[in-house]
Design a protein around this motif. Structure first.
Motif, PDB file in Angstrom:
ATOM      1  N   PRO A  71      -8.996   5.734  -9.121  1.00 46.98           N
ATOM      2  CA  PRO A  71      -8.264   4.460  -9.049  1.00 46.98           C
ATOM      3  C   PRO A  71      -8.402   3.683 -10.367  1.00 46.98           C
ATOM      4  CG  PRO A  71      -9.717   4.744  -7.139  1.00 46.98           C
ATOM      5  CD  PRO A  71     -10.067   5.820  -8.106  1.00 46.98           C
ATOM      6  N   SER A  72      -7.406   2.885 -10.674  1.00 45.85           N
ATOM      7  CA  SER A  72      -7.471   2.059 -11.881  1.00 45.85           C
ATOM      8  C   SER A  72      -8.448   0.915 -11.661  1.00 45.85           C
ATOM      9  CB  SER A  72      -6.084   1.498 -12.189  1.00 45.85           C
ATOM     10  OG  SER A  72      -5.167   2.547 -12.371  1.00 45.85           O
TER      11      SER A  72
ATOM     12  N   ILE B 118      -2.393  -3.969 -10.220  1.00 44.68           N
ATOM     13  CA  ILE B 118      -1.632  -2.710 -10.137  1.00 44.68           C
ATOM     14  C   ILE B 118      -0.938  -2.545 -11.484  1.00 44.68           C
ATOM     15  CG2 ILE B 118       0.486  -3.737  -9.166  1.00 44.68           C
ATOM     16  CD1 ILE B 118       0.585  -1.213  -7.294  1.00 44.68           C
ATOM     17  N   GLU B 119      -0.615  -1.299 -11.848  1.00 42.70           N
ATOM     18  CA  GLU B 119      -0.113  -1.035 -13.190  1.00 42.70           C
ATOM     19  C   GLU B 119       1.299  -1.591 -13.400  1.00 42.70           C
ATOM     20  OE1 GLU B 119      -1.136   1.125 -11.026  1.00 42.70           O
ATOM     21  OE2 GLU B 119      -2.895   2.164 -11.823  1.00 42.70           O
TER      22      GLU B 119
ATOM     23  N   ARG C  94       8.114   4.518 -13.074  1.00 40.88           N
ATOM     24  CA  ARG C  94       6.954   4.211 -12.235  1.00 40.88           C
ATOM     25  C   ARG C  94       7.137   2.821 -11.657  1.00 40.88           C
ATOM     26  NH1 ARG C  94       1.068   3.713 -14.923  1.00 40.88           N
ATOM     27  NH2 ARG C  94       1.939   1.776 -15.745  1.00 40.88           N
TER      28      ARG C  94
ATOM     29  N   HIS D 192      -3.771  11.170  -8.636  1.00 39.25           N
ATOM     30  CA  HIS D 192      -4.135   9.912  -9.263  1.00 39.25           C
ATOM     31  C   HIS D 192      -4.694   8.965  -8.207  1.00 39.25           C
ATOM     32  CE1 HIS D 192      -2.652   7.492 -12.999  1.00 39.25           C
ATOM     33  NE2 HIS D 192      -3.895   7.215 -12.720  1.00 39.25           N
ATOM     34  N   TYR D 193      -5.426   7.978  -8.642  1.00 39.47           N
ATOM     35  CA  TYR D 193      -5.807   6.834  -7.806  1.00 39.47           C
ATOM     36  C   TYR D 193      -6.763   7.182  -6.661  1.00 39.47           C
ATOM     37  CZ  TYR D 193      -1.432   5.407 -10.035  1.00 39.47           C
ATOM     38  OH  TYR D 193      -0.451   5.175 -10.935  1.00 39.47           O
TER      39      TYR D 193
ATOM     40  N   PHE E 142      -7.110  -1.556  -5.463  1.00 38.92           N
ATOM     41  CA  PHE E 142      -8.016  -0.697  -6.239  1.00 38.92           C
ATOM     42  C   PHE E 142      -9.459  -1.203  -6.158  1.00 38.92           C
ATOM     43  CE2 PHE E 142      -4.157   0.502  -9.004  1.00 38.92           C
ATOM     44  CZ  PHE E 142      -3.929   1.650  -8.263  1.00 38.92           C
TER      45      PHE E 142
ATOM     46  N   ASP F  12       3.709   4.158  -3.480  1.00 39.92           N
ATOM     47  CA  ASP F  12       3.534   5.213  -4.489  1.00 39.92           C
ATOM     48  C   ASP F  12       2.048   5.473  -4.745  1.00 39.92           C
ATOM     49  OD1 ASP F  12       4.321   6.757  -7.076  1.00 39.92           O
ATOM     50  OD2 ASP F  12       3.015   5.145  -7.805  1.00 39.92           O
ATOM     51  N   ARG F  13       1.260   4.402  -4.928  1.00 39.06           N
ATOM     52  CA  ARG F  13      -0.175   4.588  -5.210  1.00 39.06           C
ATOM     53  C   ARG F  13      -0.892   5.215  -4.019  1.00 39.06           C
ATOM     54  NH1 ARG F  13       2.675   2.739  -8.671  1.00 39.06           N
ATOM     55  NH2 ARG F  13       2.011   1.432 -10.419  1.00 39.06           N
TER      56      ARG F  13
ATOM     57  N   ALA G 230      -2.954   8.605  -3.828  1.00 40.59           N
ATOM     58  CA  ALA G 230      -4.401   8.481  -3.604  1.00 40.59           C
ATOM     59  C   ALA G 230      -4.848   9.368  -2.441  1.00 40.59           C
ATOM     60  CB  ALA G 230      -4.774   7.030  -3.312  1.00 40.59           C
TER      61      ALA G 230
END
Ligand code: AMP
Ligand code: MG
Length: 335
Positions: free
Chosen positions: A153-154, A182-183, A198, A236-237, A298, A328-329, A333
């Motif tokens: 995770p970021s 969040i990005e 994204r 990711h994540y 996150f 999406d995350r 994840a």
């Protein structure tokens, strides 16, 4: 050698970070309004290589380059595609400084490694007082992916940078918790239509108001987009837990209360408690709205990770465009 954490409000700390980045001697974690970034001089290929090594990031996943202003983005982009650059200008005027990353044709100034060999480079101007101070001292573009080991995770606070990267980073500038958590949203402006590569901190509706022909794909349905945005190909994540899954309301009812830890919206937890009784399930709460949920997500994953439950069940948010970035995350994840 463990990382030094310095207060980003302190001018000496920012000066030290600027020096380290300019020298290219080590990596610095920086706060942004989205998530923490792992920063190096984008024009220094050796320093950029260090980012990939510290994160264990696949070399085919390009980095976002951070600049303070549109003027400072211009040398990074090629200028022969007027339509693409015009769209970039329109988006930057509306959203910078802010959580929008623009992908456009790159200039020869940008090292191959930053772009993973692609003909385009991703650029954004972040909105954060610590970065304003840093850029005032540093006449360089900063390459900075999220400050986590690849696949994790970021991080949205200094502690989570340390939890994820440990000794991979020399210096962490602490700017407090990130405003968005969040990005950035990433938009490619080079094609027939602009494409959302994204989903992120800027919502789809807000972007469509600027570029009505924006192409948006469903989360996880980025077969074509995989080529366009290589980062989406990778897992990711994911928190470091034995089992993480998503569940709808029926799935949450089945897991409540039980051995799993739940991560749900506050309103959902209240409804579950009312329907199923007061017996406590280990439950972590997130805000009911998409922006609030994203802001806490996150940080909650890192917090839950520290407790190491046997299983984590995360509420599946509504299938609604306002939840696109969060969905999406979560999809990635838990896959
Ligand atoms: P991260 O830095 O980990 O937040 O990820 C950066 C995101 O931006 C990834 O999803 C990349 O695929 C995307 N990105 C960065 N540079 C480019 C580029 N040159 N072309 C397309 N997508 C890019
Ligand atoms: Mg990342």
């Amino acid at each position: 050698m463990s990382a030094t954490v310095l207060d980003g409000k302190n001018a000496d700390a920012v000066a030290q970070a600027a020096r380290v980045i300019a020298e290219g001697s080590a990596l610095v974690a920086i706060p942004t309004e989205t998530v923490y970034g792992l920063a190096a001089n984008a024009l220094d290929e050796v320093a950029v290589a260090r980012i990939f090594a510290a994160k264990g990031r696949p070399a085919d996943n390009p980095l976002i380059v951070h600049v303070p202003t549109w003027q400072r983005a211009l040398p990074l982009w090629a200028h022969d595609d007027a339509r693409a650059l015009g769209r970039a200008r329109l988006l930057a005027d509306a959203c910078w400084p802010g959580p929008l990353t623009i992908v456009c044709w790159r200039s020869v100034a940008v090292p191959d490694l930053v772009c993973a060999g692609l003909p385009k480079v991703a650029v954004r101007a972040p909105r954060h007082p610590v970065l304003d101070a840093l850029f005032a001292l540093l006449d360089l573009p900063i390459a900075a992916p999220s400050a986590n080991a690849s696949g994790r995770p970021s991080p949205t606070c200094a502690d989570d940078v340390l939890a994820s990267l440990g000794d991979g980073v020399a210096l962490v500038l602490d700017g407090g918790p990130c405003a968005h958590g969040i990005e950035s949203s990433v938009v490619d402006v080079t094609g027939e239509h602009p494409v959302l590569l994204r989903p992120g901190a800027i919502g789809v509706a807000e972007l469509r108001a600027l570029v009505p022909d924006l192409v948006v794909r469903a989360p996880g349905r980025a077969a074509h987009g995989d080529e366009a945005s290589p980062g989406l190909r990778h897992r990711h994540y994911a928190p470091a837990l034995a089992r993480v899954r998503r569940a709808d309301l029926a799935g949450l009812r089945a897991a409540w209360p039980g051995t799993a830890t739940l991560l749900v919206r506050a309103g959902t937890a209240g409804a579950l408690r009312q329907a199923l009784g007061a017996r406590a399930a280990p439950t972590h709460l997130l805000d009911d709205d998409p922006a609030g949920f994203a802001r806490g997500l996150f940080a909650a994953l890192y917090r839950i990770e520290r407790a190491q439950p046997a299983e984590l069940v995360i509420e599946e948010p509504p299938d609604d465009e306002r939840w696109l970035a969060v969905r999406d995350r979560l999809l990635r994840a838990t896959s």
